[in-house]
Write an enzyme that holds these catalytic residues in place. Sequence first.
Site, PDB file in Angstrom:
ATOM      1  N   HIS A 193      -6.086  -6.290  -2.011  1.00 28.22           N
ATOM      2  CA  HIS A 193      -5.001  -5.424  -1.554  1.00 28.22           C
ATOM      3  C   HIS A 193      -3.920  -6.211  -0.796  1.00 28.22           C
ATOM      4  CE1 HIS A 193      -3.822  -1.273  -1.172  1.00 28.22           C
ATOM      5  NE2 HIS A 193      -3.792  -1.283   0.140  1.00 28.22           N
ATOM      6  N   SER A 239       0.851  -1.176   0.000  1.00 29.98           N
ATOM      7  CA  SER A 239       0.000   0.000   0.000  1.00 29.98           C
ATOM      8  C   SER A 239       0.903   1.248   0.000  1.00 29.98           C
ATOM      9  CB  SER A 239      -0.942  -0.055   1.199  1.00 29.98           C
ATOM     10  OG  SER A 239      -2.039   0.787   0.996  1.00 29.98           O
ATOM     11  N   ASP A 248      -8.217  -5.465  -6.414  1.00 33.43           N
ATOM     12  CA  ASP A 248      -7.902  -4.324  -5.546  1.00 33.43           C
ATOM     13  C   ASP A 248      -8.121  -2.994  -6.266  1.00 33.43           C
ATOM     14  OD1 ASP A 248      -6.841  -2.535  -3.746  1.00 33.43           O
ATOM     15  OD2 ASP A 248      -4.742  -3.151  -4.082  1.00 33.43           O
TER      16      ASP A 248
END
Length: 498
Positions: free
Chosen positions: A460, A180, A435
Site C-alpha cells: 500500500h 489510499s 496491496d
Amino acid sequence: MLLVPMVVLFLPWLQSALGGRNMWLIKQQVLQSQEQRILKHLLKNSNGMTEPKEGLFPQPLDHFNRRNNGTFKQRYWVNANLWEPRLGPVFLFIGGEQVLLSSSVLAGEHVDLAQKYRALLVSLEHRYYGKSINPDGLTNQNIQFLSSQQALADLATFHEFIGQQYNLTRNNRWVCFGGSYPGSLSAWFRLKFPHLAFAAVASSAPVRAQLDFTGFNKVVSHSLSNPVVGGSMKCRSAVASAFSQLDRIMAGSNTSQLEVDFKSCQKLNGSDDRAEFACNLASIVMGTVQYNKVVLSRNIANLCQIMTNQSLGSVYQRLMVLNKDYMDSIELQCVDNSHQNILANLRSTEVKPYAMADRQWYYQMCTEFGYYQTCEDKGCPLSHWLTLRFELDICAEVFGIDPGSVQDAVDFTNSYYGADHPASSRIIFVNGDIDPWHVLSVLKNQSCSEVALVINGTAHCANMNPVEQDDPPSLRQARQKIDYQIGAWLAEEHLSSW
Ligand SMILES: *[C@@H]1O[C@H](CO)[C@@H](O)[C@H](O)[C@H]1NC(C)=O
Ligand SMILES: *[C@@H]1O[C@H](CO)[C@@H](O)[C@H](O)[C@H]1NC(C)=O
Ligand SMILES: *[C@@H]1O[C@H](CO)[C@@H](O)[C@H](O)[C@H]1NC(C)=O
Ligand SMILES: *[C@@H]1O[C@H](CO)[C@@H](O)[C@H](O)[C@H]1NC(C)=O
Ligand SMILES: *[C@@H]1O[C@H](CO)[C@@H](O)[C@H](O)[C@H]1NC(C)=O
Ligand SMILES: *[C@@H]1O[C@H](CO)[C@@H](O)[C@H](O)[C@H]1NC(C)=O
Ligand SMILES: *[C@@H]1O[C@H](CO)[C@@H](O)[C@H](O)[C@H]1NC(C)=O
C-alpha cells in the site's frame, strides 16, 4: 535550522487500545513507523530548510447549503523552501482518514519532486479528522457533513485561500498527491475541478466503491503465496488451515481455550464477540499484507516464516506465536474482543485529535464506500466469521443508518465519480500488486494522459515514501515514470503559456 517534527516523539498513538479493533491499532502503528522513518530521513537531509508553516482557516461546514452558516477551522501546512514563485507549481498533498502532520510537506515522493520542479508544498488535513473538527463534530447530527464531496469542496476553498496568501497566478499550476482514500480524492479533485487541479497522482486509490469487498482477501491469499515477497503455497495453506481450525472451535460451545491461547481481555460472549475475535486475528494477517515492510519488523516473509515453521508446533500454535509477536510489537497486554466495547468506542463523540478516527471512517464506509473486507467465499484463507452482515450491523448500531441503504450509497459514489473509469486526463494511478486495495483502483491505461502504473511486489502506497536503499527496481522505475510524466505535463503547459 534543523527540522524535526518533535510531535513524533510523544504522540499518544496507541493510548486508546481498548475498544479498538486490531486493524486500527495496526494503522496507528504504521503511521507512527512512517513518522519515525521521516524523522530519520530529515535528520540526514535537513538541507537548511526552515520550519513549515502550520495554519488554520475557516471553512463552511456545509458547502452545499449556504443557509447553514456553521464553520469549522481546517488545518493546513505550507513549506515554501523549495518554491520558485514566478512559475513554480504548487504540490498539494491531500489528507485523509487520519491526523495530518508537518511531515506531509517535509518528506516523501512529492517532496523529492518539489525539489526538482521547485514547487510550493501545501497540505490540507481532511475535515473531521485530526484537528480539523469542531468539538461537537462527532455527534450523529453533525457528522452528516463528513463526506468526500464536502472534502473536495474544501480543497476548492483552500486553492483560493492559498492563491491569495501567496499571490499565485495561473502560471503556478496545482498538482495533487494522495495515497489510499486521499489517493481517490487526488484523482477526483482533478476530475471534478479541472480548472483548479492541473494534474494528479493517485496512489493506491480505491476509486471503485464496493459493498462486499471480497477481493481484498483474494489478494491477501495471493500475496501469502507470492515468492516475490517471501510467500509460498505452504504459507498460504498453513494460514488457511489455522483459521479453519479456529472456525471449528468457534462453532462449538466452549471457547475458553481460545480466550487463553490468544489472550482475550474477556470471555467471548456470544457470536458477536466470536466474530470480533476472528476479525482481530485475521487483521494481523490482513494488516501485514497491506503494509508489507512499512513496519519493518512485520512483513509477509516473517509471517510465513512463523506459519511454516514446524518446530513451533501445530498451525494453531504458530498462529498463537504470530498473535503474541503482534501483541508484543505494540505492547498490548490483552486483545479486546468485546463487541459491546467496540460499539461503545464507535459511539463515543469525544474529539481526540491524535486518537484512532474509526468513528469517522466507519461513517464514511456506511454512507459512501462500503469496502467491507469479508471472508465468506470458499477460497478465503482467513476466518469465515468475517461476514457482510456483521459489518453492516455497525451502521445501524452506531449511526442508526439502515444497512440496506449502504448499497445505494455505494452505487451513487460510483456513478458520481466514475468508479474505475473516471473520464479525466493528466492523472497517474499508481498501485502495488501485493496491496489488497489495488483491485479497486484503475489498473489499465485509460488514455495517453490517464495512466496506470502497477508495481510488481510492493504494498500500500509504497511509492509515496522517501527513497530507501533497498527499494526494489520495480519501485524505482515507477517513481521515475511518475517524475517523467509530471515533468512532461508541466513543460507542455509552460510552453503554451509563454
Ligand atoms: C447563523 O444562523 C442562525 C440561524 O440559522 C442565526 O441565528 C445566527 O445569527 C447566524 N450566525 C451568523 C454569524 O450569521
Ligand atoms: C503578495 O502581494 C502583496 C502585495 O503585493 C505583498 O504585500 C505580499 O508580501 C505578497 N505575499 C507573498 C507571500 O509574496
Ligand atoms: C471449557 O473447556 C475448558 C478446557 O478447554 C474446561 O476447563 C472448562 O471446564 C470447559 N467449560 C465448560 C462450561 O464446559
Ligand atoms: C452478553 O451478551 C448479551 C447479548 O448478546 C448481553 O445482553 C450481556 O449483557 C452480555 N454479557 C456481558 C457480561 O457482557
Ligand atoms: C523456527 O523456530 C525455532 C524455534 O523458535 C527457531 O529456533 C528457528 O530459527 C525457526 N526457523 C526458522 C526457519 O525461522
Ligand atoms: C501505461 O502507459 C505507460 C506509458 O505511458 C506505461 O509505462 C505503463 O506500463 C502502462 N500501464 C499499463 C498498466 O499498461
Ligand atoms: C515480478 O518480479 C519477479 C522477479 O522479482 C518475476 O519473477 C515475476 O514474473 C514478476 N511478476 C510480474 C507480474 O511481472
